[in-house]
Design an enzyme around this catalytic site. Structure first.
Site, short mmCIF file in Angstrom:
data_model
loop_
_atom_site.label_atom_id
_atom_site.label_comp_id
_atom_site.label_asym_id
_atom_site.label_seq_id
_atom_site.Cartn_x
_atom_site.Cartn_y
_atom_site.Cartn_z
N PRO A 133 0.82 -1.21 0.00
CG PRO A 133 -0.82 -1.59 1.61
CD PRO A 133 0.52 -2.09 1.14
CB CYS A 134 0.51 4.39 -1.88
SG CYS A 134 1.34 5.95 -2.17
#
Length: 433
Positions: free
Chosen positions: A148-149
Site C-alpha cells: 500500500p502507498c
C-alpha cells in the site's frame, strides 16, 4: 471492400493512443488525425494506416505479443508473494511459470479465496510483520507484492531502511533484505509517482539502493494494452540484485494487437468460450433505478433530462467539474472504466450496459480477467472488494512472461559459466586444491 475489423471507432482509437475523446476531436479539427467514413453506415472510423503514424499505434500493430506468449521457464523459479489479496497477481505469475512457496495476506476472506482455489498454495493469514523471511534466503528466486502507498515521516532528513519502520513498504523491504531474491516486483497505484510531491517514491528508490538492488525505472502499465477489457493503470517497480543488474536487462511486455472491449468480457469470444455466468450482485433502490433507466450506454448524469439531473446530483449539480463517474452506464463498445471496491458507489457508478443494475460478481471478475472457476469467498461486499483491489490476471501474466524471460537469461548464463568452469583445466586444478 475492407473487412469490418480493419476499422476502428473513435472510442477505440482514443484508448489505443491514450488520449481523451475530446483531444481526438481536436486532432480531427486541426487535421492532425482525420477519420474516414465507414462504407456501410457512414460513421467515423480510422484505419491501421492512420494509426501507425503514432507511437502507441505503431507498437500495437508491430507487437511481439505472439512470440512472448511462447515464453516458458527453463526450470522451476520459486517465488514469495506479499499483500496477495484474492490472488490476481499470483494467478498471472503462476500462468507465466512461477512456483509460489509462500503467499501472505491479512484479509481473512481473501486468504480463504486463495486457499479454496489453490489448496496447494502455502497461504499465510497473518500480519506481515510476524513473518520471518530469513529461512527463504537462497531458496527463492523472486519476490512480489502490491504494498500500500503510505507517506513517510521525514523530519527534514533523507531516509534509509531503518527510518521507514512502521510502514508496509518497510515490511516489503525487510522481506527483500531477508530473502535476498534475485529479482523483486513491486506493484502500486499510479499516484505513487507524485505522492507527497515525489518524496515517497524517492525514498523507496533510496531504500532499494541500500538493500543492494538496482531499480529498473518504474513504469505505469495500462491494463487495456495487455488483453484486459478495462481502463486500469498500475505502477510496476522491478528490482534486480546488484550482482546481476549490470549483466542482465529487464524488457517490458509488448502490447496485445488490439484493445478489448466490455463485450469481450461479458460475451463469448476471444477471452471466454461462453457468455458470463449468472451470479449474485447488488441491487439499486427503486428510485435510483428509475433515474438510471434514462442513461444510455456509455452515458452519465449529464445525459439525463435536466430535472432528473438536479434530483440525482442534488447540491453537486451546481458545482464545477465533470463528475463523469456519477450515474455512469458502461458500454459494450468500450473497455470498462476502472473497477472500484463496489459497483454502486455514487461517485464511481458501474451500471450494466443493457440492464439497469450494478455489475455482478462474475461480471466484475471477468473484467479483471479472472477465470470463471475462480471462486470468491466472503460476503457480497467482500467479494466485490477483493476483485476491485486485484491486479488484472492478464496484466500480471504479461508481466510474468517478461520476468520469466529475465530469469531464463540469468539461468542460461549460470549454466554457461558452469560448463566453462568444468572445461577450464586451471580452474579444475583450483577446485582440486
Amino acid at each position: 471492400m475492407l473487412e469490418q475489423e480493419l476499422f476502428y471507432s473513435p472510442a477505440e482509437v482514443a484508448d489505443m493512443l491514450s488520449i481523451s475523446k475530446r483531444t481526438l476531436l481536436s486532432w480531427e479539427n486541426s487535421g492532425k488525425l482525420v477519420p474516414k467514413q465507414h462504407p456501410d453506415d457512414q460513421t467515423k472510423v480510422y484505419t491501421k494506416s492512420d494509426l501507425v503514424k503514432f507511437l502507441p499505434g505503431f507498437k500495437m500493430f508491430n507487437t511481439n505479443w505472439a512470440a512472448e506468449m511462447l515464453t516458458k521457464p527453463i526450470r522451476d523459479f520459486y517465488s514469495i508473494e506479499l499483500f496477495a489479496g484474492a490472488g490476481g497477481l499470483a494467478l498471472g505469475l503462476e500462468k507465466a511459470g512461477f512456483k509460489a512457496v509462500l503467499l501472505n495476506e491479512i484479509d481473512k476472506d481473501a486468504c480463504q479465496t486463495m486457499k479454496t482455489n489453490r489448496p496447494e498454495w502455502d497461504v499465510r493469514h497473518d500480519d506481515i510483520a510476524n513473518i520471518d523471511f530469513k529461512p527463504f534466503a537462497g531458496k527463492v528466486d523472486f519476490l512480489s507484492g502490491g504494498f500500500p502507498c503510505q507517506a513517510f515521516s521525514y523530519a527534514g532528513k533523507k531516509l534509509g531502511f531503518e527510518d521507514i519502520r512502521g510502514t508496509l513498504f518497510y515490511q516489503f523491504a525487510r522481506a527483500v533484505k531477508e530473502a535476498q531474491p534475485k529479482v523483486f516486483l513491486g506493484e502500486n497505484v499510479r499516484g505513487l509517482l507524485k505522492h507527497d510531491n515525489g518524496r515517497t517514491l524517492d525514498t523507496i528508490k533510496e531504500v532499494i539502493r541500500d538493500l543492494g538492488y538496482t531499480l529498473v525505472e518504474p513504469r505505469v502499465l495500462k491494463a487495456v494494452f495487455f488483453m484486459v477489457p478495462q481502463k486500469r493503470e498500475r505502477l510496476f517497480l522491478v528490482g534486480i540484485r546488484n550482482d546481476l543488474a549490470q549483466k542482465f536487462k529487464f524488457g517490458w511486455p509488448s502490447p496485445f494487437s488490439r484493445i478489448l472491449l466490455l463485450r469481450d468480457a461479458l460475451k463469448a469470444g476471444i477471452l471466454f468460450p461462453c457468455d458470463v455466468p449468472v451470479s449474485s450482485g447488488q441491487k439499486y433502490p427503486k428510485r435510483k433505478k428509475e433515474i438510471l433507466d434514462h442513461v444510455p450506454p456509455g452515458g452519465y448524469w449529464r445525459d439525463l433530462p435536466e430535472d432528473l439531473q438536479k434530483e440525482y446530483m442534488q447540491g453537486s449539480y451546481f458545482l464545477q467539474g465533470g463528475k463523469t463517474g456519477m450515474a455512469r452506464r458502461l458500454s459494450y463498445d468500450e473497455p470498462s472504466l476502472t473497477l472500484t471496491c463496489a459497483p454502486a458507489q455514487k461517485q464511481t457508478e458501474r451500471c450494466h450496459p443493457e440492464e439497469t443494475r450494478p455489475l455482478t460478481v462474475r461480471e466484475y471478475a471477468r473484467i479483471q480477467t479472472f477465470p470463471d472457476d475462480w471462486h470468491f469467498c466472503g460476503s457480497l461486499s467482500s467479494q466485490y472488494k477483493q476483485i476491485g483491489n486485484a491486479v488484472p490476471v492478464n496484466l500480471a501474466f504479461a508481466m510474468g512472461r517478461s520476468l520469466i524471460r529475465l530469469f531464463n537469461d540469468i539461468e542460461e548464463d549460470i549454466v554457461r559459466e558452469s560448463v566453462s568452469d568444468e572445461s577450464d583445466p586451471i580452474k579444475q586444478m583450483e577446485f582440486a586444491f
